[in-house]
Motif scaffolding. Structure first.
Motif, PDB file in Angstrom:
ATOM      1  N   SER A   1      49.649  44.153  36.576  1.00  0.00           N
ATOM      2  CA  SER A   1      49.073  44.356  37.799  1.00  0.00           C
ATOM      3  C   SER A   1      50.167  45.188  38.681  1.00  0.00           C
ATOM      4  N   SER A   2      51.827  44.360  38.370  1.00  0.00           N
ATOM      5  CA  SER A   2      52.253  44.197  39.317  1.00  0.00           C
ATOM      6  C   SER A   2      53.103  45.815  39.558  1.00  0.00           C
ATOM      7  N   LYS A   3      52.571  46.527  38.466  1.00  0.00           N
ATOM      8  CA  LYS A   3      53.108  47.482  38.169  1.00  0.00           C
ATOM      9  C   LYS A   3      54.489  47.732  37.853  1.00  0.00           C
ATOM     10  N   ARG A   4      55.423  46.836  37.098  1.00  0.00           N
ATOM     11  CA  ARG A   4      56.856  46.135  36.794  1.00  0.00           C
ATOM     12  C   ARG A   4      56.275  45.787  35.628  1.00  0.00           C
ATOM     13  N   GLY A   5      55.592  45.537  35.077  1.00  0.00           N
ATOM     14  CA  GLY A   5      54.946  45.525  33.984  1.00  0.00           C
ATOM     15  C   GLY A   5      54.303  45.783  32.946  1.00  0.00           C
ATOM     16  N   VAL A   6      54.450  45.032  31.468  1.00  0.00           N
ATOM     17  CA  VAL A   6      53.594  45.692  30.738  1.00  0.00           C
ATOM     18  C   VAL A   6      53.023  44.770  30.215  1.00  0.00           C
ATOM     19  N   ILE A   7      51.400  44.950  29.850  1.00  0.00           N
ATOM     20  CA  ILE A   7      50.713  43.688  29.359  1.00  0.00           C
ATOM     21  C   ILE A   7      50.328  44.394  27.788  1.00  0.00           C
ATOM     22  N   ILE A   8      50.316  43.412  26.964  1.00  0.00           N
ATOM     23  CA  ILE A   8      50.150  44.260  24.888  1.00  0.00           C
ATOM     24  C   ILE A   8      49.160  43.043  24.975  1.00  0.00           C
ATOM     25  N   GLU A   9      47.952  43.328  25.008  1.00  0.00           N
ATOM     26  CA  GLU A   9      46.619  41.851  24.475  1.00  0.00           C
ATOM     27  C   GLU A   9      45.995  42.762  22.769  1.00  0.00           C
ATOM     28  N   VAL A  10      46.882  41.696  22.039  1.00  0.00           N
ATOM     29  CA  VAL A  10      46.126  41.292  20.678  1.00  0.00           C
ATOM     30  C   VAL A  10      44.411  40.656  20.508  1.00  0.00           C
ATOM     31  N   SER A  11      43.444  41.190  19.903  1.00  0.00           N
ATOM     32  CA  SER A  11      42.243  40.653  20.581  1.00  0.00           C
ATOM     33  C   SER A  11      41.726  40.714  19.273  1.00  0.00           C
ATOM     34  N   ASP A  12      40.733  40.536  18.517  1.00  0.00           N
ATOM     35  CA  ASP A  12      39.759  40.327  17.821  1.00  0.00           C
ATOM     36  C   ASP A  12      38.338  40.350  18.282  1.00  0.00           C
ATOM     37  N   GLU A  13      37.019  40.259  17.254  1.00  0.00           N
ATOM     38  CA  GLU A  13      35.755  40.364  17.173  1.00  0.00           C
ATOM     39  C   GLU A  13      35.460  38.506  17.179  1.00  0.00           C
ATOM     40  N   GLY A  14      36.867  38.215  16.146  1.00  0.00           N
ATOM     41  CA  GLY A  14      36.409  36.133  15.845  1.00  0.00           C
ATOM     42  C   GLY A  14      35.370  36.052  16.480  1.00  0.00           C
ATOM     43  N   GLU A  15      35.364  34.484  15.703  1.00  0.00           N
ATOM     44  CA  GLU A  15      33.998  32.977  16.778  1.00  0.00           C
ATOM     45  C   GLU A  15      35.538  33.004  17.810  1.00  0.00           C
TER      46      GLU A  15
END
Length: 442
Positions: A347-361
């Motif tokens: 959101s700050s345009k000064r960083g990068v977000i890496i998301e790791v997700s799955d469809e588990g419980e």
């Protein structure tokens, strides 16, 4: 800084335009008005001289001849009225009154001939407005040129400073390979050279510390191991219970000392080993894909990598790869459905977000707040993986967080640098090393 430099330069240009432009427009207006007034006075003087010549030549001076003289000296003026007094004749006048603002001129000869001209000032006013408009256009053009030059100058100043900040960050993290091209700005180049020398000195000190740590590890662990073996031997061969009890007690103390030494050396390595560099996210993603793609296919689950940030980041490729490996492995073991690794701008345009997700419980609500604590696990494991990944993210200046527990979404926040800056200029390429199906530079 760029915005501040642009504002400062544009402000200076605006002040110069106002200080120079407004007085220039004022004096130009005064000069135009004086020129028109002088032309009208010259016309009146010429009419007086013409009437004197007529009188001297014995020619008649009637209203028609005077009107012709005035018409000859009118010089394109639309509205002009006059009052002319000739000795021995009646007052000759033109009763047409000019509209709007007017200017007047009076001339008189020794023979008694007098001329008063009254002309409309619309022509002078139009010339004044045109001159003021030209000055205004010049001021606006100067400010636009100043804005363009300010933006160009701010870019030429900010880019070397960004590289310099990256170099300082590398040195602060223990790296000494950071080299940038000369910027052409003497002060910045001097700071860059001094940082390079500081990095070399720090490299020598770090090498000495690491060598000392390695020596300490060898010098301490070897005798402690020998002492442990000797105490175990005493415990086994002794027939006296007191001796065996004392040997067990000593053995426990030696084991405790061994653990303390190991922990101290590990802490030293973690503190001295934190290095970040400008890297492309796709390099880390490709490595992770090669490592886990086959295992996910064997489990019948899709593994997707998306890089929508498309920006280089400041991170440690090895540490970031370990953090991703921990999250992906947990998703493979305890998750379900598609596992997605998605990089996008923060959101700050000064960083990068890496998301790791799955469809588990997902993760139990009661367990979520302490998920990164050592020994905390919801599946009977050791509970060390996420804790270690959390520490590794912090060691390279990032942050690992649990964004959502159901479905499970972990986020890795890392610093970004502008996409226009080539990471290979911040950290020069090293030798090419084979990595199996592809090659990678270190």
């Amino acid at each position: 800084m760029r915005a501040r430099a642009v504002r400062m330069i544009v402000s200076v240009v605006a002040v110069v335009c106002v200080v120079m432009g407004l007085p220039g427009a004022f004096f130009a207006s005064v000069s135009i008005w004086a020129s028109e007034q002088r032309d009208l006075e010259v016309a009146a003087q010429r009419i007086v001289q013409s009437i004197d010549r007529r009188n001297a030549a014995g020619e008649s001076t009637d209203a028609e001849s005077v009107a012709a003289l005035v018409a000859d000296q009118n010089e394109g003026r639309d509205e002009l009225s006059y009052r002319i007094l000739v000795p021995g004749h009646n007052l000759i006048t033109d009763e047409t009154e000019p509209t709007g603002r007017t200017m007047a001129a009076f001339a008189e000869s020794p023979s008694g001939v007098s001329v008063q001209l009254t002309s409309s000032a619309s022509g002078a006013t139009a010339r004044i407005l045109w001159a003021c408009g030209m000055f205004g256009a010049g001021m606006i053009g100067s400010m636009l040129i100043g804005l363009l030059m300010a933006r160009s100058l701010s870019r030429s100043l900010s880019a070397p400073l960004i590289y310099l900040a990256a170099q300082a960050e590398q040195i602060g993290s223990g790296g000494v390979r950071a080299r940038v091209e000369e910027s052409g700005i003497e002060e910045i180049d001097l700071v860059s050279e001094e940082l390079a020398r500081t990095g070399e000195r720090m490299a020598g000190r770090l090498a000495a510390e690491r060598q000392a740590a390695a020596d300490a590890s060898h010098q301490l662990r070897t005798p402690l191991t020998a002492l442990s073996m000797r105490l175990e031997e005493i415990e086994l061969i002794s027939s006296e219970e007191e001796v065996r009890a004392e040997a067990r007690t000593c053995l426990e103390q030696v084991e405790r000392m061994t653990n303390v030494v190991s922990e101290l050396l590990d802490v030293s390595k973690r503190q001295n080993g934190g290095q970040t560099e400008a890297i492309h996210i796709l390099e880390v993603f490709n490595t992770a894909r090669e490592e886990w793609e086959d295992q996910f296919k064997a489990a019948g689950r899709p593994l997707v990598f998306l890089d929508e940030a498309e920006r280089p980041i400041l991170a440690d490729a090895g540490k970031l790869g370990q953090v991703l490996a921990t999250l992906i492995e947990n998703s493979l073991r305890y998750g379900d459905g598609m596992t997605r690794v998605w990089a996008h701008a923060g959101s700050s345009k000064r960083g990068v977000i890496i998301e790791v997700s799955d469809e588990g419980e997902g993760i139990d609500e009661a367990l979520a707040p302490d998920i990164f604590e050592k020994g905390v696990s919801g599946h009977g494991s050791t509970g060390i993986g996420l804790a270690l990944a959390h520490d590794l993210a912090q060691a390279m200046g990032g942050r690992l967080e649990l964004k959502s527990n159901i479905p499970p979404v972990f986020t890795i926040s890392v610093a970004a640098i502008p996409a226009s800056l080539d990471p290979d200029r911040v950290m020069p390429e090293g030798p090419l090393i084979s990595m199996g199906r592809r090659s990678r530079r270190f």
